[in-house]
Scaffold this motif. Sequence first.
Motif, short mmCIF file in Angstrom:
data_model
loop_
_atom_site.label_atom_id
_atom_site.label_comp_id
_atom_site.label_asym_id
_atom_site.label_seq_id
_atom_site.Cartn_x
_atom_site.Cartn_y
_atom_site.Cartn_z
N ALA A 171 0.68 -1.29 0.12
CA ALA A 171 0.19 0.21 -0.26
C ALA A 171 1.01 1.08 -0.34
O ALA A 171 1.02 1.94 1.14
CB ALA A 171 -0.84 -0.17 1.17
N ASP A 218 2.09 -5.15 -3.66
CA ASP A 218 0.23 -5.67 -2.98
C ASP A 218 -0.04 -4.17 -2.12
O ASP A 218 0.56 -3.44 -1.61
CB ASP A 218 0.55 -6.45 -2.02
N GLN A 219 -2.06 -4.64 -2.89
CA GLN A 219 -2.22 -2.82 -2.59
C GLN A 219 -3.58 -3.65 -2.29
O GLN A 219 -4.52 -4.63 -2.55
CB GLN A 219 -2.83 -2.06 -3.40
N LEU A 221 -7.66 -3.94 -1.19
CA LEU A 221 -8.58 -3.05 -1.72
C LEU A 221 -10.08 -2.29 -1.25
O LEU A 221 -10.78 -1.25 -1.79
CB LEU A 221 -9.80 -3.70 -3.03
N ASP A 223 -9.06 -0.40 1.58
CA ASP A 223 -7.27 -0.03 2.33
C ASP A 223 -8.80 1.64 1.89
O ASP A 223 -8.27 1.52 0.84
CB ASP A 223 -6.30 0.45 1.23
N LEU A 226 -6.80 3.98 -0.54
CA LEU A 226 -6.82 3.86 -2.00
C LEU A 226 -6.66 4.93 -2.88
O LEU A 226 -5.67 5.41 -3.60
CB LEU A 226 -7.56 2.69 -2.18
N GLU A 233 -1.93 3.50 -9.38
CA GLU A 233 -2.74 3.45 -10.81
C GLU A 233 -1.75 4.31 -11.70
O GLU A 233 -1.25 4.14 -12.37
CB GLU A 233 -4.50 4.10 -11.09
N VAL A 247 1.19 -5.49 -10.09
CA VAL A 247 1.04 -5.00 -8.94
C VAL A 247 -0.75 -5.85 -8.65
O VAL A 247 -0.95 -5.95 -9.54
CB VAL A 247 0.31 -3.49 -9.38
N GLN A 249 -3.52 -7.02 -5.95
CA GLN A 249 -4.56 -6.36 -5.74
C GLN A 249 -4.72 -7.05 -4.91
O GLN A 249 -5.55 -8.22 -5.23
CB GLN A 249 -5.72 -5.38 -6.84
N HIS A 250 -5.68 -7.60 -3.62
CA HIS A 250 -6.18 -8.18 -2.71
C HIS A 250 -8.07 -7.44 -2.37
O HIS A 250 -7.83 -6.54 -1.32
CB HIS A 250 -5.91 -7.75 -1.32
N LYS A 251 -8.88 -8.24 -3.09
CA LYS A 251 -9.89 -8.12 -2.56
C LYS A 251 -10.52 -7.75 -0.72
O LYS A 251 -9.92 -9.42 -0.28
CB LYS A 251 -11.22 -9.10 -2.70
#
Length: 277
Positions: A171, A218-219, A221, A223, A226, A233, A247, A249-251
Amino acid sequence: MEKVADVQCFGGQQQRFKHVSLVLNCDMHFSLFLPPQAKNAKVPVLVWLSGLTCTDENFVTKAGAQRVAAELGIALLAPDTSPRGEGVADDEAYDAGMGAGFYVNATQAPWAEHYQMYDYIVQELPALLAREVQALDLKRMSIMGHSMGGHGALVIGLRNVDTYQSISAFAPICAPSQCPWGEKTLGYYLGQDRSTWQDYDASVLLASAKKSIPIRVDQGLADNFLTTQLMPEKLIAAAPQNYPLQVLQHKGYDHSYFFIASFIEAHIRFHAEFLNQ
């Protein structure tokens, strides 16, 4: 360099040190995990940069990183996030001043006297460790971080591609010159001439990269920061064609250390591919 804590962990040693920083003009603490392999050979170093409000201790107590670092024979170095102490400039808010060094070299008063975190991480701390900790192989070094520390890892790694083998971030603040956290703090530390901010903006640095370095981001979703502060992006759009940037993304994951603990093993194994070559 004074050792203030030393406990056994997964066969290695989790240590904490205090030292006088000439770069920051104050006393500093940092944490260091030496894996069991360090008893018999030099080991590579993975630097962790923490986020806003954190110290050197948040990562080593919350992330659960020592188990896999011990397995893979990698030392973990966790510096503090800012200069500290009496006489060090501060701000009433959490996003500037002590605990919020942003890993830059400040040029503006009253910050410039102490806030030289970029030089501390890149130059002074590795030089200190090279003198004092013989078990570390500082020619094999990678860097990672979270939030403000993710910003720091990206910026420092991209500006020093011959020093670090790989970069990762949880993040991260990807475009600090375009978000409230960065606009406030870079304005404080560097002044209002935005052209001076470019050297500390990962998206700008990546867009002009002449040499590649493997990067994993790693981000979560879920967050809360965000869309307003992190903006991955911008980093994706800035990457040159075929650049080794992933990159993920993790729900459902947020900005907390629960997110970090969930994926820290994957990050350390990512770095091990390059550190153990």
